[in-house]
Design a protein around this motif. Structure first.
Motif, short mmCIF file in Angstrom:
data_model
loop_
_atom_site.label_atom_id
_atom_site.label_comp_id
_atom_site.label_asym_id
_atom_site.label_seq_id
_atom_site.Cartn_x
_atom_site.Cartn_y
_atom_site.Cartn_z
N GLU A 1 105.95 -21.66 37.64
CA GLU A 1 105.71 -20.58 38.37
C GLU A 1 106.95 -19.76 38.68
O GLU A 1 106.81 -19.22 38.72
N PHE B 100 106.80 -15.72 38.39
CA PHE B 100 106.97 -14.51 39.48
C PHE B 100 108.61 -14.47 38.74
O PHE B 100 108.12 -12.91 39.23
N SER C 212 101.50 -15.43 32.77
CA SER C 212 100.72 -14.47 33.70
C SER C 212 100.13 -12.85 33.30
O SER C 212 99.48 -12.78 34.00
N LEU D 141 100.25 -10.66 40.05
CA LEU D 141 101.07 -10.28 40.36
C LEU D 141 101.85 -9.01 40.91
O LEU D 141 103.21 -9.07 41.32
N VAL E 125 103.68 -10.62 44.31
CA VAL E 125 104.52 -11.47 44.51
C VAL E 125 106.08 -10.27 44.74
O VAL E 125 106.99 -10.65 44.88
N GLU E 126 105.81 -9.06 43.91
CA GLU E 126 106.99 -7.77 44.29
C GLU E 126 106.57 -6.91 46.55
O GLU E 126 107.44 -7.40 46.49
N ASN F 288 105.66 -9.75 48.05
CA ASN F 288 106.62 -10.90 48.78
C ASN F 288 108.09 -10.50 48.88
O ASN F 288 109.09 -11.03 49.91
N ARG F 289 108.17 -10.05 47.57
CA ARG F 289 110.12 -10.14 47.61
C ARG F 289 110.99 -9.15 48.66
O ARG F 289 111.68 -9.30 48.82
N ALA G 102 106.68 -17.26 50.80
CA ALA G 102 106.03 -18.25 49.41
C ALA G 102 106.33 -19.09 48.92
O ALA G 102 106.13 -19.51 48.29
#
Length: 265
Positions: A18, A22, A39, A50, A53-54, A56-57, A159
């Motif tokens: 995972e 990411f 992915s 996906l 994920v961005e 969250n970053r 996350a």
């Protein structure tokens, strides 16, 4: 998480990981064909995952910048994941080269990457450990040599807690770390929240997680807010990551997560 996650993860390029997935979602290069294939299967089935994920970053980076702006100079990043663009130490040291940062992860490969990046640093380090053992982390030399628990600390759990089942007491784990830091400290947290996606998307995501042997705990906004305990939520509270103090025009939130920052009074 499964029982195998109670020990440091072994390096294996034959199964998807995972953290490497990411990394791929964020445009990184520390991933393998098996991670990219997995992915892309997820992207085909539920394209917004996906993107989340961005989201969250970017939330993490905005939260760190906010904390720097209010004087925080110590950061404990739990479940750090692969390094990429805009790591915590990059953001912190751009403001104050003396800022203290410790990354924690239970994946040896992730820790190796951070250790290579930080090999010449006296104020930042990476630790191989499992967050389900807060005492071990809080007492580890890599932490105690850099983090002064008499001064405010930012604890990052982005996350992360959705990988813990209720039986593993994620609330108790969060509280253990928060209890160890003084007033003025902050908790930065984001968490999977299925309330913003369709039942079909949730079911597909749960199926992918099960196929990889990982937990993906679906929790309500009330349950997620509960992880902050008695902390005071910083405005705008618990919201989709893109809505937490956006610094640019944002696309419509994907709905996969909720995020917030709490301050210890």
């Amino acid at each position: 998480m499964t029982d195998r996650d109670r020990t440091p993860k072994r390096f294996d390029t034959t199964v998807p990981n995972e953290a490497r997935m990411f990394d791929y979602a964020l445009g990184g290069k520390d991933n393998y064909s098996v991670d990219r294939e997995a992915s892309e299967k997820i992207r085909e089935a539920i394209p917004t995952v996906l993107v989340a994920v961005e989201e969250n970053r970017r939330f993490m980076r905005r939260a760190v910048r906010h904390l720097l702006s209010v004087g925080i100079r110590q950061f404990l990043d739990l479940g750090a994941g692969m390094p990429g663009r805009g790591n915590v130490h990059d953001l912190a040291h751009a403001v104050d080269p003396a800022a203290r940062v410790v990354y924690v992860d239970n994946d040896q490969v992730i820790v190796n990457h951070y250790q290579a990046l930080l090999s010449s640093s006296d104020v930042a380090a990476a630790l191989l450990a499992d967050i389900r053992s807060p005492r071990d982390i809080l007492s580890a030399p890599a932490v105690t040599a850099r983090i002064d628990f008499g001064r405010p600390v930012a604890i990052l759990m982005t996350a992360l807690l959705h990988y813990l089942s209720d039986d593993e007491d994620p609330g108790g784990i969060a509280d253990a770390f928060v209890s160890a830091v003084p007033p003025g400290s902050h908790l930065v947290l984001s968490h999977y929240h299925p309330g913003g996606v369709s039942e079909e998307e949730h079911a597909i995501a749960a199926g992918f997680a099960e196929s990889m042997g990982i937990t993906m705990a679906a929790r309500t906004s009330k349950e997620i807010e509960g992880f902050f305990g008695e902390l005071v939520l910083v405005d705008p509270g618990l919201v989709p990551p893109t809505l937490w103090r956006p610094d640019r025009i944002q696309k419509q939130p994907t709905g996969w997560q909720l995020a917030g920052v709490g301050r210890k009074a």
